[in-house]
Design a protein around this motif. Sequence first.
Motif, PDB file in Angstrom:
ATOM      1  N   MET A   1       0.830  -1.268   0.129  1.00  0.00           N
ATOM      2  CA  MET A   1       0.073   0.022  -0.136  1.00  0.00           C
ATOM      3  C   MET A   1       0.797   1.265   0.067  1.00  0.00           C
ATOM      4  SD  MET A   1      -3.017  -1.114   2.908  1.00  0.00           S
ATOM      5  CE  MET A   1      -4.436  -1.944   2.244  1.00  0.00           C
ATOM      6  N   GLN A   2       1.980   1.133   0.630  1.00  0.00           N
ATOM      7  CA  GLN A   2       2.977   2.405   0.878  1.00  0.00           C
ATOM      8  C   GLN A   2       3.764   2.700  -0.281  1.00  0.00           C
ATOM      9  OE1 GLN A   2       4.746   1.412   4.732  1.00  0.00           O
ATOM     10  NE2 GLN A   2       3.121   2.441   5.960  1.00  0.00           N
ATOM     11  N   THR A   3       3.994   1.631  -1.086  1.00  0.00           N
ATOM     12  CA  THR A   3       4.932   1.618  -2.358  1.00  0.00           C
ATOM     13  C   THR A   3       3.715   1.665  -3.561  1.00  0.00           C
ATOM     14  OG1 THR A   3       5.219  -0.661  -2.115  1.00  0.00           O
ATOM     15  CG2 THR A   3       6.836   0.804  -1.437  1.00  0.00           C
ATOM     16  N   PHE A   4       2.751   2.058  -3.505  1.00  0.00           N
ATOM     17  CA  PHE A   4       1.580   1.711  -4.631  1.00  0.00           C
ATOM     18  C   PHE A   4       2.296   2.520  -5.766  1.00  0.00           C
ATOM     19  CE2 PHE A   4      -2.293   2.772  -6.990  1.00  0.00           C
ATOM     20  CZ  PHE A   4      -2.809   1.639  -7.060  1.00  0.00           C
ATOM     21  N   ASP A   5       2.856   3.589  -5.800  1.00  0.00           N
ATOM     22  CA  ASP A   5       3.184   4.279  -7.000  1.00  0.00           C
ATOM     23  C   ASP A   5       4.662   4.086  -7.353  1.00  0.00           C
ATOM     24  OD1 ASP A   5       1.049   6.030  -6.814  1.00  0.00           O
ATOM     25  OD2 ASP A   5       1.946   7.314  -5.357  1.00  0.00           O
ATOM     26  N   LYS A   6       5.060   2.841  -6.856  1.00  0.00           N
ATOM     27  CA  LYS A   6       6.431   2.393  -7.232  1.00  0.00           C
ATOM     28  C   LYS A   6       6.328   0.946  -7.649  1.00  0.00           C
ATOM     29  CE  LYS A   6       8.833   5.472  -4.163  1.00  0.00           C
ATOM     30  NZ  LYS A   6       9.597   5.664  -2.784  1.00  0.00           N
ATOM     31  N   LYS A   7       5.135   0.363  -8.302  1.00  0.00           N
ATOM     32  CA  LYS A   7       5.043  -0.772  -8.799  1.00  0.00           C
ATOM     33  C   LYS A   7       6.115  -1.375 -10.049  1.00  0.00           C
ATOM     34  CE  LYS A   7       0.609  -0.207  -9.703  1.00  0.00           C
ATOM     35  NZ  LYS A   7       0.439   1.284  -9.349  1.00  0.00           N
ATOM     36  N   ASP A   8       6.636  -2.381  -9.599  1.00  0.00           N
ATOM     37  CA  ASP A   8       7.699  -3.128 -10.599  1.00  0.00           C
ATOM     38  C   ASP A   8       7.023  -4.710 -10.617  1.00  0.00           C
ATOM     39  OD1 ASP A   8       8.625  -4.090  -8.022  1.00  0.00           O
ATOM     40  OD2 ASP A   8      10.365  -3.210  -8.153  1.00  0.00           O
ATOM     41  N   ASP A   9       8.011  -5.572 -11.200  1.00  0.00           N
ATOM     42  CA  ASP A   9       7.661  -6.826 -11.216  1.00  0.00           C
ATOM     43  C   ASP A   9       7.354  -7.656  -9.952  1.00  0.00           C
ATOM     44  OD1 ASP A   9       7.747  -6.591 -13.831  1.00  0.00           O
ATOM     45  OD2 ASP A   9       9.530  -7.688 -14.236  1.00  0.00           O
ATOM     46  N   LEU A  10       8.329  -7.113  -9.056  1.00  0.00           N
ATOM     47  CA  LEU A  10       8.601  -7.964  -7.623  1.00  0.00           C
ATOM     48  C   LEU A  10       7.358  -7.378  -6.713  1.00  0.00           C
ATOM     49  CD1 LEU A  10      10.056  -9.932  -6.041  1.00  0.00           C
ATOM     50  CD2 LEU A  10      11.257  -8.075  -4.943  1.00  0.00           C
ATOM     51  N   TRP A  11       6.938  -6.094  -7.035  1.00  0.00           N
ATOM     52  CA  TRP A  11       5.582  -5.714  -6.256  1.00  0.00           C
ATOM     53  C   TRP A  11       4.282  -6.345  -6.509  1.00  0.00           C
ATOM     54  CZ3 TRP A  11       0.841  -3.820  -6.685  1.00  0.00           C
ATOM     55  CH2 TRP A  11       0.285  -2.924  -5.736  1.00  0.00           C
ATOM     56  N   TYR A  12       4.032  -6.552  -7.996  1.00  0.00           N
ATOM     57  CA  TYR A  12       2.984  -7.320  -8.294  1.00  0.00           C
ATOM     58  C   TYR A  12       3.093  -8.721  -8.098  1.00  0.00           C
ATOM     59  CZ  TYR A  12       1.531  -3.549 -11.610  1.00  0.00           C
ATOM     60  OH  TYR A  12       1.182  -2.539 -12.206  1.00  0.00           O
ATOM     61  N   ALA A  13       4.161  -9.414  -8.206  1.00  0.00           N
ATOM     62  CA  ALA A  13       4.391 -10.833  -7.436  1.00  0.00           C
ATOM     63  C   ALA A  13       4.122 -10.778  -6.089  1.00  0.00           C
ATOM     64  CB  ALA A  13       5.766 -11.247  -7.818  1.00  0.00           C
ATOM     65  N   ASN A  14       4.549  -9.918  -5.384  1.00  0.00           N
ATOM     66  CA  ASN A  14       4.262  -9.823  -3.865  1.00  0.00           C
ATOM     67  C   ASN A  14       2.835  -9.735  -3.692  1.00  0.00           C
ATOM     68  OD1 ASN A  14       6.752 -10.067  -2.416  1.00  0.00           O
ATOM     69  ND2 ASN A  14       7.488  -8.282  -3.177  1.00  0.00           N
ATOM     70  N   LEU A  15       1.925  -9.030  -4.203  1.00  0.00           N
ATOM     71  CA  LEU A  15       0.696  -8.537  -4.314  1.00  0.00           C
ATOM     72  C   LEU A  15      -0.167 -10.050  -4.510  1.00  0.00           C
ATOM     73  CD1 LEU A  15      -2.056  -7.196  -3.738  1.00  0.00           C
ATOM     74  CD2 LEU A  15      -1.896  -6.338  -6.293  1.00  0.00           C
ATOM     75  N   MET A  16       0.257 -10.748  -5.718  1.00  0.00           N
ATOM     76  CA  MET A  16      -0.339 -11.774  -6.054  1.00  0.00           C
ATOM     77  C   MET A  16      -0.383 -13.000  -4.912  1.00  0.00           C
ATOM     78  SD  MET A  16      -0.245 -13.878  -9.716  1.00  0.00           S
ATOM     79  CE  MET A  16      -1.718 -13.117 -10.443  1.00  0.00           C
ATOM     80  N   TRP A  17       0.949 -12.944  -4.487  1.00  0.00           N
ATOM     81  CA  TRP A  17       1.321 -14.091  -3.182  1.00  0.00           C
ATOM     82  C   TRP A  17       0.527 -13.782  -1.843  1.00  0.00           C
ATOM     83  CZ3 TRP A  17       1.315 -18.642  -3.501  1.00  0.00           C
ATOM     84  CH2 TRP A  17       2.153 -19.842  -2.650  1.00  0.00           C
ATOM     85  N   SER A  18       0.605 -12.497  -1.638  1.00  0.00           N
ATOM     86  CA  SER A  18      -0.009 -12.161  -0.402  1.00  0.00           C
ATOM     87  C   SER A  18      -1.667 -12.292  -0.549  1.00  0.00           C
ATOM     88  CB  SER A  18       0.059 -10.617  -0.021  1.00  0.00           C
ATOM     89  OG  SER A  18       1.398 -10.254  -0.067  1.00  0.00           O
ATOM     90  N   ALA A  19      -2.341 -11.977  -1.630  1.00  0.00           N
ATOM     91  CA  ALA A  19      -3.464 -12.364  -1.744  1.00  0.00           C
ATOM     92  C   ALA A  19      -4.066 -13.551  -1.610  1.00  0.00           C
ATOM     93  CB  ALA A  19      -4.234 -11.554  -2.968  1.00  0.00           C
ATOM     94  N   ASN A  20      -3.201 -14.598  -2.295  1.00  0.00           N
ATOM     95  CA  ASN A  20      -3.573 -16.060  -2.212  1.00  0.00           C
ATOM     96  C   ASN A  20      -3.392 -16.458  -0.499  1.00  0.00           C
ATOM     97  OD1 ASN A  20      -1.992 -18.644  -1.975  1.00  0.00           O
ATOM     98  ND2 ASN A  20      -3.456 -18.849  -3.702  1.00  0.00           N
ATOM     99  N   GLN A  21      -2.188 -16.110  -0.140  1.00  0.00           N
ATOM    100  CA  GLN A  21      -1.929 -16.498   1.426  1.00  0.00           C
ATOM    101  C   GLN A  21      -3.121 -15.972   2.500  1.00  0.00           C
ATOM    102  OE1 GLN A  21       0.930 -18.806   2.141  1.00  0.00           O
ATOM    103  NE2 GLN A  21       0.292 -19.066   0.225  1.00  0.00           N
ATOM    104  N   ALA A  22      -3.603 -14.872   2.144  1.00  0.00           N
ATOM    105  CA  ALA A  22      -4.425 -14.321   2.849  1.00  0.00           C
ATOM    106  C   ALA A  22      -5.695 -15.140   3.234  1.00  0.00           C
ATOM    107  CB  ALA A  22      -4.888 -12.847   2.627  1.00  0.00           C
ATOM    108  N   LEU A  23      -5.977 -15.966   2.192  1.00  0.00           N
ATOM    109  CA  LEU A  23      -7.442 -16.713   2.382  1.00  0.00           C
ATOM    110  C   LEU A  23      -7.133 -18.031   1.771  1.00  0.00           C
ATOM    111  CD1 LEU A  23      -9.984 -16.373   3.708  1.00  0.00           C
ATOM    112  CD2 LEU A  23     -10.911 -15.360   1.495  1.00  0.00           C
ATOM    113  N   ASN A  24      -6.137 -18.759   1.796  1.00  0.00           N
ATOM    114  CA  ASN A  24      -6.008 -20.052   1.597  1.00  0.00           C
ATOM    115  C   ASN A  24      -6.347 -21.337   2.555  1.00  0.00           C
ATOM    116  OD1 ASN A  24      -3.734 -20.117   3.000  1.00  0.00           O
ATOM    117  ND2 ASN A  24      -2.499 -20.989   1.372  1.00  0.00           N
ATOM    118  N   GLY A  25      -6.772 -20.523   3.847  1.00  0.00           N
ATOM    119  CA  GLY A  25      -7.215 -21.480   4.744  1.00  0.00           C
ATOM    120  C   GLY A  25      -6.004 -21.645   5.884  1.00  0.00           C
TER     121      GLY A  25
END
Length: 377
Positions: free
Chosen positions: A224-248
């Motif tokens: 959230m704090q680096t929203f304006d600095k999105k790079d490849d790793l930013w997107y990867a971290n978002l995708m994995w964080s969202a998955n881990q947040a609700l995989n049980g």
Amino acid sequence: MNFTYKNPTLIEFGKGKIANLKNLIPKDRTILFLYGGGSIKRNGIYEQVIQALQNHSFVEFSGVEPNPTKETLDKAVLFARENNVDFILAVGGGSVIDGSKYIASSFHYDGDGWDILENKYIPKKALDIGVVLTLAATGSESNSGAVITKKQTKEKRFFGSPFTYPSFAILDPDVLKSLDDRQIVNGLIDSFVHVCEQYLTINHGCLVQDRYSEALLLSILELMQTFDKKDDLWYANLMWSANQALNGLIGTGVPQDWATHFIGHELSGLYGIDHARTLAIIQPNLLRELLDEKSQKLLQMGKNVFAMQTDDVNKVIDKIESLYLSLGVNLKLSSYTDDKNIAQKVIELLHKHGFDRFGINRTVSKDTVEKIIKRSL
């Protein structure tokens, strides 16, 4: 801490992984290729899927809307039966994936698929599902749950089944680059609140779940704090964080809440507000109404996530709210609808759905909901 945990979904994570579809689905399957409004045809994902499936037999069904409706999905069930499909490939975000779970569960049922949402029918089997994820938010790609809307009555209901875990999910972070900021913001908020629903409960002493939850909250906070600095790793971290947040995993063996979601679902069903935005509107005000029972975990969150040295719980809630505001989210319900009877309509639907008292301590009553809505206007 007695529990059973199993997550059968194979995750294929990384760039170029969509090509692996050719090996993940047996050649003898007839596939229902399910997707939404056509954005996958503009961002190149459709072509990647078609290329991977060139030696497979498949039919396409498009038009699954955000907040997927029973009405659209029932048409997909009939289409799937007519074409004798035996595998669903859901290419999209949580809405398409949730829709695939409804289709998979309704396929073998002769009655109205909505019976599943009302617990009148418990599926004994379902079609196999595979996923190509295009939006990081719900975690639906590796959990068993789905939320479906009945357009006719403006109801939004949840169901889950051991038969609706996707067999695999392809998570290529590159696909997120074509999304607009609104969708990315929604994904951040959805993921953050998913963790909170399993973390902001009671002091239970289950250290692993608490530390996992705090790690995820810290990760999403940094995004959230680096929203304006999105790079490849930013997107990867978002995708994995969202998955881990609700995989049980983080909710295994601990109490869970979900009161914010129950209220948010009704608002989304009634007024078509983005799911994540209903959560951002409701959560801070729900926490303020439940200050006493939430105070210990909120102070823990303040210390371990926000690095705050405070005994004032309200400051922690204000910090959560400020995060959503920093992402440009309007937190006033009155900005989304001019309906003057929001609270009454939400309370009536909650009652219809069996939620007269809910939340971690079953202290959220119709009076509490009314106060939360009033704060949120």
